[in-house]
Write a protein that holds these residues in place. Structure first.
Motif, PDB file in Angstrom:
ATOM      1  N   GLU A   1      -2.402  -3.837 -23.815  1.00  0.00           N
ATOM      2  CA  GLU A   1      -3.658  -3.412 -24.403  1.00  0.00           C
ATOM      3  C   GLU A   1      -4.803  -3.902 -23.544  1.00  0.00           C
ATOM      4  O   GLU A   1      -4.725  -4.934 -22.901  1.00  0.00           O
ATOM      5  CB  GLU A   1      -3.780  -3.963 -25.813  1.00  0.00           C
ATOM      6  CG  GLU A   1      -2.757  -3.382 -26.767  1.00  0.00           C
ATOM      7  CD  GLU A   1      -2.959  -3.892 -28.184  1.00  0.00           C
ATOM      8  OE1 GLU A   1      -4.102  -4.248 -28.527  1.00  0.00           O
ATOM      9  OE2 GLU A   1      -1.975  -3.929 -28.910  1.00  0.00           O
ATOM     10  N   LYS A   2      -5.909  -3.126 -23.567  1.00  0.00           N
ATOM     11  CA  LYS A   2      -7.063  -3.556 -22.786  1.00  0.00           C
ATOM     12  C   LYS A   2      -7.742  -4.727 -23.471  1.00  0.00           C
ATOM     13  O   LYS A   2      -7.614  -4.898 -24.688  1.00  0.00           O
ATOM     14  CB  LYS A   2      -8.027  -2.388 -22.581  1.00  0.00           C
ATOM     15  CG  LYS A   2      -8.587  -1.796 -23.846  1.00  0.00           C
ATOM     16  CD  LYS A   2      -9.449  -0.601 -23.534  1.00  0.00           C
ATOM     17  CE  LYS A   2      -9.828   0.116 -24.836  1.00  0.00           C
ATOM     18  NZ  LYS A   2     -10.620   1.287 -24.572  1.00  0.00           N
TER      19      LYS A   2
ATOM     20  N   ASP B   1     -13.069  -2.675 -25.428  1.00  0.00           N
ATOM     21  CA  ASP B   1     -12.832  -1.738 -26.521  1.00  0.00           C
ATOM     22  C   ASP B   1     -14.191  -1.348 -27.115  1.00  0.00           C
ATOM     23  O   ASP B   1     -14.785  -2.089 -27.897  1.00  0.00           O
ATOM     24  CB  ASP B   1     -11.933  -2.389 -27.574  1.00  0.00           C
ATOM     25  CG  ASP B   1     -11.547  -1.444 -28.697  1.00  0.00           C
ATOM     26  OD1 ASP B   1     -12.289  -0.470 -28.954  1.00  0.00           O
ATOM     27  OD2 ASP B   1     -10.497  -1.687 -29.318  1.00  0.00           O
TER      28      ASP B   1
ATOM     29  N   GLU C   1       2.808  -0.540 -22.803  1.00  0.00           N
ATOM     30  CA  GLU C   1       1.524  -0.716 -22.126  1.00  0.00           C
ATOM     31  C   GLU C   1       0.780  -1.926 -22.660  1.00  0.00           C
ATOM     32  O   GLU C   1       0.757  -2.172 -23.864  1.00  0.00           O
ATOM     33  CB  GLU C   1       0.646   0.515 -22.344  1.00  0.00           C
ATOM     34  CG  GLU C   1       1.033   1.698 -21.497  1.00  0.00           C
ATOM     35  CD  GLU C   1       0.017   2.819 -21.638  1.00  0.00           C
ATOM     36  OE1 GLU C   1      -1.196   2.532 -21.685  1.00  0.00           O
ATOM     37  OE2 GLU C   1       0.451   3.963 -21.697  1.00  0.00           O
TER      38      GLU C   1
ATOM     39  N   TRP D   1     -10.285  -7.050 -25.417  1.00  0.00           N
ATOM     40  CA  TRP D   1     -11.101  -6.674 -26.564  1.00  0.00           C
ATOM     41  C   TRP D   1     -12.540  -6.364 -26.179  1.00  0.00           C
ATOM     42  O   TRP D   1     -13.186  -5.535 -26.795  1.00  0.00           O
ATOM     43  CB  TRP D   1     -11.042  -7.743 -27.652  1.00  0.00           C
ATOM     44  CG  TRP D   1     -11.596  -9.093 -27.273  1.00  0.00           C
ATOM     45  CD1 TRP D   1     -10.933 -10.109 -26.687  1.00  0.00           C
ATOM     46  CD2 TRP D   1     -12.927  -9.549 -27.486  1.00  0.00           C
ATOM     47  NE1 TRP D   1     -11.756 -11.183 -26.505  1.00  0.00           N
ATOM     48  CE2 TRP D   1     -12.990 -10.866 -26.990  1.00  0.00           C
ATOM     49  CE3 TRP D   1     -14.073  -8.985 -28.031  1.00  0.00           C
ATOM     50  CZ2 TRP D   1     -14.160 -11.622 -27.025  1.00  0.00           C
ATOM     51  CZ3 TRP D   1     -15.238  -9.739 -28.080  1.00  0.00           C
ATOM     52  CH2 TRP D   1     -15.279 -11.047 -27.587  1.00  0.00           C
TER      53      TRP D   1
END
Length: 96
Positions: free
Chosen positions: A80-81, A86, A78, A83
């Motif tokens: 990562e979203k 977050d 996956e 930053w």
């Protein structure tokens, strides 16, 4: 060398367009040794180079090895979203 290269070129047309010399064979052998995982210092000794910087040329020219190295660093799975999305990180940054 020229005679054997011409003989090989009759069955491998790609060789006909290339210049084959003792240096070509030496360079190709060094590159294959590097790809096989042989230590660069061992290759330096085998080639008879005094300086490791001379042998490093072989490490720098191999684009296939560079591509493999880049692929091994690739993160799989996956994504990562970003930053900024977050919340935990954003909260921490606000406290600074």
């Amino acid at each position: 060398m020229e005679r054997y290269a011409a003989q090989v070129a009759t069955t491998m047309s790609s060789v006909a367009k290339k210049r084959v010399s003792p240096h070509t064979i030496r360079h190709t052998t060094a590159t294959h040794l590097l790809r096989a995982g042989v230590d660069i210092n061992t290759i330096r000794a085998w080639l008879g180079h005094v300086s490791l910087s001379t042998t490093n040329v072989y490490a720098e020219v191999d684009l296939e090895m560079k591509a493999k190295a880049m692929a091994s660093c690739e993160i799989k799975g996956e994504a990562e979203k970003p930053w900024r999305e977050d919340e935990g990180l954003m909260e921490f940054l606000r406290t600074l």
